[in-house]
Design a protein around this motif. Structure first.
Motif, PDB file in Angstrom:
ATOM      1  N   SER A 305       4.600   9.489  -8.517  1.00 34.62           N
ATOM      2  CA  SER A 305       3.636   9.877  -8.930  1.00 34.62           C
ATOM      3  C   SER A 305       3.922  11.633  -9.116  1.00 34.62           C
ATOM      4  O   SER A 305       3.589  11.883 -10.565  1.00 34.62           O
ATOM      5  CB  SER A 305       1.879   9.288  -8.287  1.00 34.62           C
ATOM      6  OG  SER A 305       1.574   8.793  -7.720  1.00 34.62           O
ATOM      7  N   GLN A 350      -1.680   6.578  -7.870  1.00 31.50           N
ATOM      8  CA  GLN A 350      -1.829   5.755  -8.018  1.00 31.50           C
ATOM      9  C   GLN A 350      -3.215   5.102  -7.473  1.00 31.50           C
ATOM     10  O   GLN A 350      -3.949   4.184  -7.520  1.00 31.50           O
ATOM     11  CB  GLN A 350      -0.621   4.576  -8.283  1.00 31.50           C
ATOM     12  CG  GLN A 350       0.059   4.128  -6.856  1.00 31.50           C
ATOM     13  CD  GLN A 350      -0.164   3.393  -5.600  1.00 31.50           C
ATOM     14  OE1 GLN A 350      -0.729   2.359  -5.866  1.00 31.50           O
ATOM     15  NE2 GLN A 350      -0.016   3.902  -4.214  1.00 31.50           N
ATOM     16  N   GLY A 352      -4.718   6.319  -4.970  1.00 30.69           N
ATOM     17  CA  GLY A 352      -5.843   7.670  -4.809  1.00 30.69           C
ATOM     18  C   GLY A 352      -7.198   7.122  -3.648  1.00 30.69           C
ATOM     19  O   GLY A 352      -7.857   8.050  -3.324  1.00 30.69           O
ATOM     20  N   THR A 354      -4.778   8.541  -1.268  1.00 33.12           N
ATOM     21  CA  THR A 354      -3.258   9.563  -0.530  1.00 33.12           C
ATOM     22  C   THR A 354      -3.985  10.777   0.112  1.00 33.12           C
ATOM     23  O   THR A 354      -4.651  12.039  -1.000  1.00 33.12           O
ATOM     24  CB  THR A 354      -2.321  10.049  -1.479  1.00 33.12           C
ATOM     25  OG1 THR A 354      -1.826   8.701  -2.283  1.00 33.12           O
ATOM     26  CG2 THR A 354      -0.905  10.714  -0.168  1.00 33.12           C
ATOM     27  N   SER A 402       6.013   1.265  -6.332  1.00 32.12           N
ATOM     28  CA  SER A 402       5.087   1.390  -7.664  1.00 32.12           C
ATOM     29  C   SER A 402       6.046   1.068  -8.702  1.00 32.12           C
ATOM     30  O   SER A 402       6.961   1.367  -8.968  1.00 32.12           O
ATOM     31  CB  SER A 402       4.933   2.487  -7.557  1.00 32.12           C
ATOM     32  OG  SER A 402       3.576   3.194  -6.720  1.00 32.12           O
ATOM     33  N   LYS A 484      13.239   4.641  -5.825  1.00 32.26           N
ATOM     34  CA  LYS A 484      12.651   2.866  -6.105  1.00 32.26           C
ATOM     35  C   LYS A 484      14.363   2.570  -5.668  1.00 32.26           C
ATOM     36  O   LYS A 484      13.840   1.134  -4.406  1.00 32.26           O
ATOM     37  CB  LYS A 484      13.000   2.699  -7.522  1.00 32.26           C
ATOM     38  CG  LYS A 484      11.998   1.270  -8.130  1.00 32.26           C
ATOM     39  CD  LYS A 484      10.440   1.927  -7.490  1.00 32.26           C
ATOM     40  CE  LYS A 484       9.501   2.387  -6.971  1.00 32.26           C
ATOM     41  NZ  LYS A 484       8.912   3.400  -6.975  1.00 32.26           N
ATOM     42  N   ILE A 599      -0.886   6.431   1.581  1.00 32.71           N
ATOM     43  CA  ILE A 599      -0.482   7.567   2.840  1.00 32.71           C
ATOM     44  C   ILE A 599      -1.647   7.435   3.707  1.00 32.71           C
ATOM     45  O   ILE A 599      -1.539   9.232   2.951  1.00 32.71           O
ATOM     46  CB  ILE A 599       0.894   8.021   2.208  1.00 32.71           C
ATOM     47  CG1 ILE A 599       2.299   7.389   1.575  1.00 32.71           C
ATOM     48  CG2 ILE A 599       1.290   8.904   3.471  1.00 32.71           C
ATOM     49  CD1 ILE A 599       2.514   6.079   2.385  1.00 32.71           C
TER      50      ILE A 599
HETATM   51  C1  F6R Z   1       6.676   4.638  -3.996  1.00 37.15           C
HETATM   52  C2  F6R Z   1       5.811   4.964  -3.602  1.00 37.15           C
HETATM   53  C3  F6R Z   1       5.378   5.818  -3.419  1.00 37.15           C
HETATM   54  C4  F6R Z   1       4.232   6.377  -3.651  1.00 37.15           C
HETATM   55  C5  F6R Z   1       3.399   8.119  -2.553  1.00 37.15           C
HETATM   56  C6  F6R Z   1       2.407   8.111  -4.059  1.00 37.15           C
HETATM   57  O1  F6R Z   1       6.890   3.893  -4.721  1.00 37.15           O
HETATM   58  O2  F6R Z   1       4.745   4.309  -3.615  1.00 37.15           O
HETATM   59  O3  F6R Z   1       6.347   6.814  -3.019  1.00 37.15           O
HETATM   60  O4  F6R Z   1       4.389   7.146  -4.876  1.00 37.15           O
HETATM   61  O5  F6R Z   1       3.559   7.427  -1.664  1.00 37.15           O
HETATM   62  O6  F6R Z   1       1.278   7.296  -3.875  1.00 37.15           O
HETATM   63  P1  F6R Z   1       0.003   7.711  -4.830  1.00 37.15           P
HETATM   64  O7  F6R Z   1       0.448   6.905  -5.877  1.00 37.15           O
HETATM   65  O8  F6R Z   1      -1.124   6.183  -4.454  1.00 37.15           O
HETATM   66  O9  F6R Z   1      -0.890   9.015  -4.081  1.00 37.15           O
END
Ligand code: F6R
Length: 601
Positions: A305, A350, A352, A354, A402, A484, A599
Motif C-alpha cells: 500500500s 487493502q 483496513g 493493519t 497483494s 513481491k 498485520i
Molecule cells: C504485500 C503485502 C503487505 C501489505 C502490508 C500492508 O504483498 O500484502 O506488504 O501491503 O502489510 O497491508 P494493508 O494494505 O492491509 O494495510
C-alpha cells in the motif's frame, strides 16, 4: 523476563476467528469456512465443538491435519475455530487457540494484543503463577469473575484491557457465544442454518444473508434466539447486497487467478467511479472545498500500500501540481513533534485492519480531519473512521501477497488526482478518463505474454544476488516488484534507484549478481543505459522489461502501450515473474512464509 517474552509472542497473533451456532452441521463443512480465513494465519489452528453436551477441544499444526484427524461425519451445533499467525517465537500447539481457563469452564479465541497483560495478571490473577499469555489472562479472568454474570465479567475485562482485541467465548453448559471487540473486526452473520461469527465476512459470506458488524466495547451474546446486547435484541441486520468474490477460479493457485483478474478489477473500478467521463467520489461539499485549496498531500501506508502511494504521488503532482509526500505509518506514529494541520492525508490499506495504519490514522484524525481512507474492506476498523472514504472494489484477495489491491489502489489514486485537478479548474479530466478506458485491454496485452515471462523466470534462479533497479517512477514500480519477489520466492533481493548504484552499491556487483530492471516511466534513455553499463562492466547481468521498442535489451519488450497508463500496468510483468520463480522453487504461492494478510501488530 521469560514472562515478557511470552507475552510478546502472544501479541503476535494476527489470526482468524470463525464460530457457528445453529442446526447440526458436519465439522468438515465448518473447516471449509476456517480455510477461507486461513490467509490470516497458518502457524497453528484449533477447534472446539459441542456434542452430546460435551465440549471437545482439538489443536493442530495446520488445517489439513485438522481435516485428516477429525472424522468427517461428526456433526455439531456449536463450533468455534481459530487460525493463528506468529511473527516470532514459536508456533507450537500450546499457543494455538481456543485457549481454556484452568477449570475449563471458559474457552476463548482471541485476535489482537492485550498490551497491559502483565499488569492485569499481577493485579487480578496474582495466584495464577503459571499464566503467561494474554489470552490465558482473558480466559481465567472471566472464569474467576463469572459469578457476577458472564456478560458483566466480560464487560469489566473489556474496560480494563488495552490494545486492540476481538474475543469470542464459549462456556461450559451454555449453547451461546459471547463476543466483544476493541478496534478489531468481528462480524456476526445469519443464514439458513444458523448464526456465524467471523473476523472477516469473506469466510462466511456464502452461508449468510445478513450481518452485523460488532461495535467496540459492547458485550454481545449470540444464542439460537438471536444476537443480544444485554436485554436488547439486535434487529437492524444489514443485508448482503453484492458478491464480493466474483473471481472465476481457472487456475489452482489463487495468486495467478488474482493477477489475471486485474483486467476485470480495473474495469469494475471504472464502472463504479466514472460516469459520463467524470469521476464521482462521495465526498461532502466541505471536503471538496478542502481539496480545492489544500497545499500539501501526504500518502500513508505500509508494504504494497505504501508502494501504491508512490505511484499516487506521481499522479497527484502531475495532474494537480500539489506537493505530495509519501510516509510510512510508523513515521507518523513515532514523530512526536509534527502533524501538518494544513495538509490532507490519504491512508491506504487493502485490509483496513493493519494496526500501524489504524493508529497513525487515529493520530492524524485527532488534530486534522482532512483525511481520505482507501481500502478494500468495507467491514474493516479503518472504514469505520469518521472521514472521507473510497472503496477499492477489488474483490477478495485470497492469496496473501497483494496484487490486484495494489493496482486498484494506483487506479483510485489516478482517479483522485483527476478529481482534484477538476475541482481546481483543470480542463483535461475528460482526456485522462478516456485513457483509463483502455486499461483492461492494456492489462490483457501484458497477460498474453505469460509464457515469455515464464521463460525469463527460469533464467533467474541461478543468480545469488538479485537487485531491482531503475530510474524515475520505474524505481517506485521496482520497489513493489522487489517486495513481491522476495515475499513469494524467499530469495534475498533488494531495490535501489539506478542512479544511486554508483554511490557505493557497485561494491556488491559481480558475476553472481542479476539486476532486474524496467524501462517504462522514464524519459532519460541515455542515462538509463549508462547506469546499466556500470553493472555490466562489473560482470553483473541485467534482465529488463521495456515498454519502449527502441530499447533493445535482454528481457522482454512490450510495444504499443499508452504511456499514461504505464505507472499502473508496468508492475504486472513482475508479479508474473515472481509467481513463476516461486512455482519453480515449489513454494506455496498463496501462503508465502512469514506473511499475513493483515498485520495487527
Ligand atoms: C504485500 C503485502 C503487505 C501489505 C502490508 C500492508 O504483498 O500484502 O506488504 O501491503 O502489510 O497491508 P494493508 O494494505 O492491509 O494495510
Amino acid at each position: 523476563m521469560i514472562l515478557y517474552v511470552k507475552i510478546i509472542m502472544e501479541n503476535v497473533d494476527m489470526c482468524g476467528i470463525v464460530g457457528y451456532l445453529g442446526k447440526k452441521v458436519n465439522i468438515s463443512r465448518f473447516i471449509d469456512l476456517l480455510s477461507n480465513i486461513e490467509y490470516r494465519g497458518y502457524d497453528s489452528c484449533g477447534i472446539l465443538f459441542q456434542r452430546n453436551n460435551t465440549l471437545t477441544l482439538k489443536k493442530y499444526n495446520n488445517l489439513l491435519q485438522m481435516r485428516n484427524n477429525i472424522k468427517s461425519n461428526i456433526k455439531s451445533d456449536l463450533i468455534l475455530g481459530h487460525v493463528r499467525w506468529a511473527t516470532n517465537g514459536d508456533s507450537s500447539l500450546k499457543y494455538a487457540h481456543p485457549i481454556q481457563s484452568i477449570n475449563k469452564k471458559v474457552s476463548v479465541v482471541h485476535n489482537g494484543i492485550v498490551t497491559n497483560a502483565d499488569e492485569l495478571r499481577n493485579k487480578y490473577l496474582s495466584n495464577y503463577k503459571h499464566i503467561e499469555l494474554d489470552t490465558e489472562i482473558i480466559a481465567n479472568y472471566i472464569e474467576k469473575n463469572m459469578y457476577m454474570g458472564k456478560e458483566k465479567a466480560i464487560e469489566q475485562l473489556i474496560g480494563k484491557i488495552e490494545g486492540s482485541s476481538a474475543i469470542c467465548l464459549s462456556f461450559e453448559n451454555d449453547k451461546s457465544f459471547y463476543c466483544a471487540t476493541k478496534d478489531c473486526s468481528l462480524i456476526v452473520g445469519k443464514g439458513d442454518k444458523g448464526f456465524y461469527v467471523s473476523s472477516d465476512i469473506c469466510s462466511i459470506k456464502n452461508q449468510i444473508t445478513a450481518y452485523q458488524k460488532l461495535e467496540n466495547d459492547k458485550v454481545y451474546k449470540l444464542s439460537s434466539s438471536g444476537l443480544f446486547v444485554g436485554d436488547q435484541k439486535i434487529k437492524n441486520w444489514i443485508f448482503l447486497s453484492y458478491d464480493r468474490h466474483n473471481l472465476a477460479k481457472k487456475y489452482k493457485d489463487n495468486l495467478i487467478n488474482e493477477i489475471k483478474y486485474q483486467a476485470t478489477s480495473s474495469s469494475k473500478i471504472l464502472s463504479i467511479y466514472v460516469c459520463n467521463n467524470d469521476v464521482t467520489f462521495n465526498f461532502s461539499d466541505e471536503f471538496n472545498s478542502v481539496l480545492k485549496s489544500v497545499p500539501r498531500i501526504y500518502i500513508v501506508g505500509s508494504g504494497s500500500s505504501f508502494n501504491a502511494g508512490l505511484i499516487g504521488k506521481y499522479f497527484i503532482e502531475k495532474y494537480t501540481g500539489i506537493m505530495c509526500l509519501n510516509m510510512f505509518c510508523s513515521e507518523i506514529l513515532y514523530n512526536e513533534y509534527y502533524v501538518d494541520k494544513d495538509g490532507a492525508y490519504i491512508f491506504i490499506s487493502q485490509s483496513g485492519e493493519t494496526l500501524d495504519i489504524l493508529n497513525s490514522c487515529q493520530k492524524i484524525l485527532r488534530s486534522n480531519k482532512k483525511v481520505i481512507i482507501i481500502t478494500n474492506n468495507e467491514f474493516s476498523a479503518l472504514y469505520n473512521y469518521d472521514c472521507s472514504k473510497i472503496l477499492l472494489f477489488a474483490g477478495d484477495e485470497i492469496s496473501v501477497a497483494s496484487t490486484k489491491t495494489y493496482t486498484s489502489s494506483t487506479i483510485i489514486l489516478f482517479l483522485l488526482a483527476v478529481y482534484i485537478s477538476k475541482l481546481r479548474g483543470g480542463k483535461d479530466a475528460c482526456k485522462y478518463i478516456n485513457k483509463l478506458k483502455r486499461l483492461p485491454n492494456e492489462i490483457r496485452k501484458i497477460l498474453s505474454k505469460m509464457q515469455e515471462i515464464k521463460k525469463i523466470a527460469n533464467r533467474i534462479i541461478k543468480f545469488e544476488k538479485i537487485i531491482f533497479s531503475g530510474d524515475c517512477l520505474d524505481a517506485s514500480v521496482l520497489r513493489e516488484a522487489d517486495l513481491k519477489f522476495k515475499e513469494l520466492t524467499y530469495i534475498n533481493s533488494h531495490s535501489i534507484l539506478l542512479d544511486e548504484i554508483k554511490h557505493g552499491e557497485l561494491a556488491v556487483i559481480d558475476e553472481k549478481t542479476l539486476v532486474i530492471s524496467l524501462f517504462a516511466n522514464n524519459l532519460y534513455k541515455n542515462k538509463f543505459e549508462s547506469g546499466l553499463n556500470l553493472i555490466k562492466a562489473r560482470n553483473g547481468s541485467v534482465i529488463a522489461f521495456s515498454f519502449n521498442t527502441e530499447f533493445n535489451i535482454d528481457g522482454l519488450c512490450f510495444d504499443d502501450f499508452d504511456s499514461d497508463l504505464l505507472p499502473i500496468v508496468s508492475i504486472i510483468p513482475f508479479q508474473l515473474l515472481s509467481y513463476f520463480v516461486a512455482k519453480k522453487l515449489n513454494n506455496n504461492v498463496d501462503r508465502p512464509r512469514n506473511l499475513a494478510k493483515c498485520i495487527t501488530v
